[in-house]
Scaffold this motif. Structure first.
Motif, mmCIF file in Angstrom:
data_model
loop_
_atom_site.group_PDB
_atom_site.id
_atom_site.type_symbol
_atom_site.label_atom_id
_atom_site.label_comp_id
_atom_site.label_asym_id
_atom_site.label_seq_id
_atom_site.Cartn_x
_atom_site.Cartn_y
_atom_site.Cartn_z
ATOM 1 N N ASN A 266 0.927 2.093 -13.739
ATOM 2 C CA ASN A 266 0.864 2.790 -11.953
ATOM 3 C C ASN A 266 1.313 4.503 -13.272
ATOM 4 O O ASN A 266 1.597 5.305 -13.627
ATOM 5 N N PRO A 267 0.055 5.105 -11.866
ATOM 6 C CA PRO A 267 0.952 6.788 -12.367
ATOM 7 C C PRO A 267 1.856 6.853 -11.980
ATOM 8 O O PRO A 267 2.871 6.243 -10.892
ATOM 9 N N THR A 268 2.728 8.039 -12.481
ATOM 10 C CA THR A 268 3.604 8.917 -12.092
ATOM 11 C C THR A 268 3.931 9.977 -10.450
ATOM 12 O O THR A 268 3.587 10.785 -11.275
ATOM 13 N N PRO A 269 4.390 9.495 -9.644
ATOM 14 C CA PRO A 269 4.894 10.378 -8.800
ATOM 15 C C PRO A 269 5.580 11.729 -9.324
ATOM 16 O O PRO A 269 6.260 11.461 -10.034
ATOM 17 N N GLN A 274 7.498 10.968 -2.473
ATOM 18 C CA GLN A 274 6.304 10.728 -3.130
ATOM 19 C C GLN A 274 6.360 9.212 -3.622
ATOM 20 O O GLN A 274 5.163 8.441 -2.991
ATOM 21 N N ALA A 275 7.244 8.889 -3.798
ATOM 22 C CA ALA A 275 7.215 7.378 -4.792
ATOM 23 C C ALA A 275 7.249 6.670 -3.763
ATOM 24 O O ALA A 275 6.790 5.213 -3.964
ATOM 25 N N ILE A 276 8.622 6.792 -2.815
ATOM 26 C CA ILE A 276 8.464 5.250 -1.872
ATOM 27 C C ILE A 276 7.602 5.291 -1.041
ATOM 28 O O ILE A 276 6.692 4.876 -0.798
ATOM 29 N N ALA A 277 6.697 6.790 -0.462
ATOM 30 C CA ALA A 277 5.272 6.535 0.405
ATOM 31 C C ALA A 277 4.576 5.914 0.302
ATOM 32 O O ALA A 277 3.608 5.005 0.149
ATOM 33 N N LEU A 278 4.065 5.926 -1.576
ATOM 34 C CA LEU A 278 3.147 5.111 -2.478
ATOM 35 C C LEU A 278 3.133 4.315 -2.600
ATOM 36 O O LEU A 278 1.725 3.488 -2.572
ATOM 37 N N GLU A 283 1.861 -1.247 -0.021
ATOM 38 C CA GLU A 283 2.357 -2.673 0.083
ATOM 39 C C GLU A 283 1.905 -2.761 1.640
ATOM 40 O O GLU A 283 1.321 -3.905 2.308
ATOM 41 N N ASN A 284 1.724 -2.105 2.828
ATOM 42 C CA ASN A 284 1.443 -1.609 3.571
ATOM 43 C C ASN A 284 -0.632 -2.378 3.118
ATOM 44 O O ASN A 284 -0.655 -3.340 4.139
ATOM 45 N N GLN A 285 -1.145 -2.226 2.325
ATOM 46 C CA GLN A 285 -2.923 -2.473 2.756
ATOM 47 C C GLN A 285 -2.607 -3.778 1.944
ATOM 48 O O GLN A 285 -3.793 -4.450 2.192
ATOM 49 N N TRP A 286 -1.671 -3.805 0.904
ATOM 50 C CA TRP A 286 -1.733 -5.395 0.414
ATOM 51 C C TRP A 286 -1.689 -6.527 2.459
ATOM 52 O O TRP A 286 -1.904 -7.247 1.670
#
Length: 755
Positions: A266-269, A274-278, A283-286
Motif C-alpha cells: 500500500n502507498p503511504t499517505p 489522510q491514512a484514516i480517510a483512505l 473499506e466502504n467501497q468493499w
C-alpha cells in the motif's frame, strides 16, 4: 546453623509467639515472575502490515530474551519496530481506556502519574491515536487540565531489531545480519562521523539493518507535526509548555522500507487523518460488494459485524490478488489449507475471495519434484514466507508444500465456486490446474489407495494435516503414530473432490474422465469404510499408520467426513452420535481429542483444545445429514463462546475444559486473533441456518429447510450475489417454523424454497 535469636527491646511476645525485626532473621528470596507472564495486547492490521502493542499502545523491549514477545510492527515477516515507548517526564503513563475496535486504528487515553516538582497525577491527558495504512501513523494529543501552566517532557523511544518472525516463534539462527546506524560526516573532517542529535539535521529518524539476504531494511520515521526538540539516540524528546487547558499535538509516520522501496504494497499517505480517510474509503467501497446479514438478535449482530470487519482486515495482497491470510500474529501469510477453507466458509458473504484464492494458489501450484520444499507437480502449497530466513534458504517456505490436504480442498473449492457463481471464464482458465491437481491425487494414492504424508524436508512439518503439531497423531494408548500417515478426513476430501470433479467433467463432455473419477471415488468409499472403521469402538479411526494399522484414538477428525458422503450411512450416524458424548463435546464445542485419552490435555494445541473451524465443518456435515438440531447445537455453543471474547472475535482455538454453570470459555494463551477460518466459521454457521444450495450452471438456487434457532426470530440477507443475480432474502421464525421470502431479485435465477 542455629536459628536462635537474641531477645532485645525490639522483640514482641504475644500469645506464645515471638516476633523480631525482619532484618535480624534473613530468609531466602523467591524470584518474582509476574512481569514475564503474557500480557493483554492490542492488534491492528492493514493489508500486509500488522501491529501488536500492549494496552497503553507501547511496544516495550523485553527483558532478557530478545525474542520472547510478539509485540511489534511487522511487514513481510520482519519486525520493523521492536520498541515504541511513550513516557512523560521519564515515567510510564497511566492507562485510562483503550479501543482497537476499528481493526486498523486504535485509540488510547492515558494520563500522567504524580511527577515530582508539582504536577499532580491525572492532570495531563494524553490521547494516542495510531493507525496503519501503508505505514504506521501516530498522533499524541496532550492537554493540560491544571489550573496553572505546566512544563513537561514527553518522549517517544524507537528501536527496530528487524528479526524474522520465525525467530520470534523460536527458530534458532546461528548467523545474523548487521544492524546499521545512520551517521553524518563532520563538515571539516572526512574521516569523522557523528550521530544526528536533532531531526533538522536529517529530516527523519532512520533505523536500519542489512540482512544476510543483502537487503537493506529501514524504518524511516518522519515527524510531520511538531518535530522533536532533540534526539537522544533513537529517543525523540519534546519539552512542552502548556497553558491551562491548552492542547498540543505531536505527529509522525513510520515507513517500512526494503532496498529503498516501500515494504508494504500500500502507498503511504502523509499524515494520520489522510491514512484514516483512505482506509475508511477503501473499506466502504468493499462493503458495497459483499452480502449484508443481520438479525433481530443484537448480540449476534455484533458478532457478525466483527466478522465482517475481520474478513476485511485479513484480506492481504499477493501479486495481483487479495486472499485471506491465516491469522495474526504468527500466520499473517499465504496458506493453502487455511485460505481455501476460509474462502469456502465465506462464499455466502463474498464469493470473490474464493475466485482470487483459486487463482493465486494455482499460480504457485507445484511444477517440479523438490524434496527440500516437498514440492510435487500439481500439488497446492502449504505456506509462503517473504522474510530474511526464507530468502536465505534457512526455512523451506519459498513456498513450502508440506500439506497433504490442500490439493483436494482446492478442488472442492473450485467446484463450490462454480456452483455459487457459474463463472465459466475463471473455471475454464483453471481447468488445467484442476487436472494437474487430480493427477497429483492419483499419483499419491497409487501405492496404498490413500493420500499419505511423511516429512521429507529437513525444515518441514512432521504432521501435514490441519492438526500439524508434532504430538497430535496418537493412538488410544496415547502413543505417537509412526511412518507415512493417512488421515481420515483427507480421504473424505479426496472422495468429495473426485465426485465433484466427475460431475464437472461430465458437464464439459469429458466422459472418460467423468467415469474414471466417479469409479475411483466409489472404490475409495468401499476401501475407506473397510480399513478405517473401528468395529470395537463404533467409530472411524483418526488415521492409518505407516504399517496400514488404524490409529484408534477418538478425535474430531472423522467429523469432517460427515456430509461428504464417503461414510456408509450407518457409520455416519454412529460417528454423529459419538461426537455428542461428553468426552468429546465440552458444552463449548467438540474437542480435538477425547478427554478419556491418556494424551488428552485441554490446554494443548491439538490434543484436547477446541477449534471453531473444526466445529463449523462438523456442524455443516451434520446439516447435510439432516441432523439439524445437533448441527445448530454446535453452532450455538460456538456463538456463545464468541459472545464472551474481546470485541466479539472468535479465537483460533480455546481450551477444552467443560462448560459449567457460570463458567466462561478458557482462552488458549497464544491463539491467533483475528484468525481467518475462526472468523469464517461465523458465516458458515449462518449458512447452516439458511441452508442455501446454489446451482448456478443450471440457473437454480435451492433453499432447503431453513431453520433459525430459538434465539433468532428474523434474519435478513441483503446484496447476496448468486451468479449474476442479486438477492435480498428474509427469514422469519414463527411457531417453530422458519419461512423464507424473496424481498428483491435482480436477475433471472430460479429460486426453489423447500420446507
Amino acid at each position: 546453623m542455629s536459628n536462635s535469636v537474641t531477645l532485645d527491646n525490639d522483640t514482641i511476645e504475644l500469645d506464645g509467639k515471638t516476633f523480631v525485626p525482619a532484618e535480624q532473621v534473613p530468609i531466602p528470596e523467591w524470584p518474582c515472575m509476574e512481569a514475564r507472564r503474557l500480557q493483554p495486547t492490542l492488534t491492528l492490521k492493514d493489508n500486509d502490515l500488522f501491529l501488536i502493542t500492549n494496552t497503553v499502545g507501547n511496544i516495550s523491549e523485553s527483558a532478557g530474551d530478545d525474542f520472547d514477545t510478539s509485540l511489534g510492527l511487522f511487514c513481510q515477516d520482519t519486525r520493523f519496530l521492536s520498541r515504541l515507548e511513550l513516557q512523560i517526564e521519564g515515567h510510564a503513563p497511566t492507562l485510562l481506556s483503550n479501543n482497537a475496535g476499528q481493526g486498523f486504528a486504535l485509540s488510547v487515553l492515558c494520563a500522567n502519574p504524580y511527577i515530582k516538582g508539582g504536577i499532580p497525577a491525572e492532570t495531563i491527558g494524553i490521547q494516542r491515536n495510531i493507525a496503519l495504512q501503508g505505514g504506521l501513523f501516530e498522533e499524541l494529543i496532550v492537554t493540560n487540565y491544571n489550573t496553572q501552566a505546566v512544563s513537561c517532557e514527553i518522549s517517544l523511544s524507537f528501536d527496530a531489531d528487524f528479526v524474522d518472525l520465525f525467530q520470534i516463534r523460536g527458530f534458532a539462527r546461528y548467523y545474523q545480519g548487521t544492524l546499521m546506524r545512520q551517521v553524518q560526516k563532520e563538515s571539516n573532517d572526512h574521516e569523522s562521523w557523528h550521530i544526528p542529535s536533532t531531526v533538522k539535521e536529517t529530516e527523519e529518524l532512520i533505523l536500519a539493518y542489512r540482512g544476510l539476504d543483502k537487503i537493506l531494511r529501514e524504518s524511516r520515521i518522519q515527524f510531520y507535526q511538531r518535530p522533536p526538540d532533540r534526539l537522544e539516540g533513537y529517543t525523540a524528546l519534546w519539552q512542552l509548555f502548556l497553558a491551562p487547558h491548552e492542547t498540543q499535538i505531536i505527529g509522525y509516520r513510520l515507513q517500512a522500507i526494503a532496498d529503498n522501496r516501500s515494504a508494504s504494497v500500500n502507498p503511504t499517505p502523509i499524515n494520520l487523518s489522510q491514512a484514516i480517510a483512505l482506509e475508511e474509503r477503501e473499506e466502504n467501497q468493499w462493503r458495497e460488494t459483499i452480502s449484508r446479514i443481520r438479525t433481530n438478535n443484537s448480540e449476534l449482530n455484533q458478532i457478525i459485524e466483527r466478522a465482517e470487519q475481520d474478513i476485511y482486515l485479513l484480506n492481504q495482497t499477493f501479486d495481483r490478488e487479495k486472499v485471506l491470510v491465516a491469522g495474526v500474529p504468527w500466520f499473517s501469510a499465504l496458506f493453502g489449507r487455511d485460505s481455501i477453507i476460509a474462502a469456502q466458509q465465506t462464499l455466502i458473504f463474498d464469493p470473490d475471495i474464493a475466485r482470487q484464492t483459486l487463482i493465486l494458489l494455482a499460480r504457485y501450484q507445484g511444477k517440479v519434484e523438490d524434496e527440500s520444499r516437498e514440492e510435487e507437480p500439481g500439488k497446492i502449497l502449504h505456506e509462503l514466507r517473504l522474510g530474511e530466513m526464507a530468502n536465505c534458504g534457512e526455512i523451506p517456505h519459498t513456498p513450502y508444500y508440506g500439506t497433504a490436504d490442500a490439493t483436494a480442498l482446492w478442488l472442492i473449492l473450485y467446484a463450490d465456486y462454480y456452483a455459487w457463481t457459474g463463472d465459466r471464464k475463471t473455471c475454464e482458465k483453471l481447468w488445467k490446474n484442476a487436472i494437474a491437481a487430480m493427477d497429483w491425487l492419483d499419483r499419491s494414492c497409487r501405492e496404498t489407495g490413500y493420500i499419505r504424508y511423511e516429512c521429507k524436508s529437513p525444515g518441514g512439518l512432521r504432521n501435514q494435516g490441519w492438526k500439524d503439531s508434532d504430538n497430535c497423531i496418537v493412538d488410544a494408548q496415547g502413543n505417537l503414530a509412526v511412518g507415512a500417515i493417512a488421515l481420515a478426513e483427507i480421504q473424505g476430501y479426496v472422495y468429495a473432490a473426485k465426485m465433484r470433479l466427475s460431475e464437472l467433467a461430465r458437464q464439459k463432455k469429458c466422459m472418460d474422465l467423468a467415469r474414471r473419477w466417479h469409479q475411483e471415488a466409489q472404490n475409495l468409499k468401499i476401501r475407506f469404510n473397510r480399513d478405517f472403521w473401528l468395529k470395537d469402538r463404533g467409530y472411524i479411526a483418526l488415521a492409518l499408520d505407516g504399517e496400514g494399522k488404524p490409529v484408534d484414538s477418538i478425535t474430531s477428525n472423522p467429523g469432517h467426513c460427515l456430509g461428504l458422503d464417503i461414510l456408509f450411512p450407518e457409520y455416519a450416524e454412529k460417528v454423529a452420535e459419538r461426537l455428542q458424548a461428553p468426552d468429546l463435546f465440552s458444552g463449548w464445542g467438540i474437542r480435538t481429542l477425547s478427554s478419556d485419552s491418556p494424551a488428552y490435555n485441554p490446554m494443548s494445541y491439538h490434543i484436547g483444545s477446541i477449534w471453531p473451524h473444526d466445529n463449523g465443518m462438523i456442524a455443516a456435515g451434520l446439516r447435510v445429514m439432516g441432523r439439524v438440531d445437533q448441527s445448530l447445537g454446535i453452532a450455538r455453543s460456538i456463538l456463545d463462546m464468541t459472545a464472551q471474547q474481546p470485541y466479539y472475535r472468535p479465537p483460533e482455538l480455546f481450551c477444552g475444559y467443560d462448560r459449567l454453570p457460570k463458567s466462561k470459555p478458557v482462552r488458549y494463551p497464544v491463539a491467533c486473533t483475528p484468525q481467518a477460518w475462526a472468523t469464517g466459521t461465523i458465516f458458515q454457521i449462518l449458512q447452516i441456518m439458511v441452508n442455501l444450495v446454489p446451482d448456478v450452471p443450471n440457473n437454480r438456487l435451492h433453499i432447503i429447510h431453513p431453520v433459525l434457532p430459538e434465539s433468532i426470530r428474523r434474519l435478513s440477507l441483503e446484496n447476496l450475489r448468486i451468479g449474476q443475480t442479486l438477492l435480498d432474502l428474509e427469514f422469519e421464525r414463527a411457531k417453530g417454523v422458519t419461512a423464507c421470502r424473496v424481498v428483491r431479485k435482480q436477475g433471472n435465477l430460479r429460486i426453489a424454497i423447500e420446507a
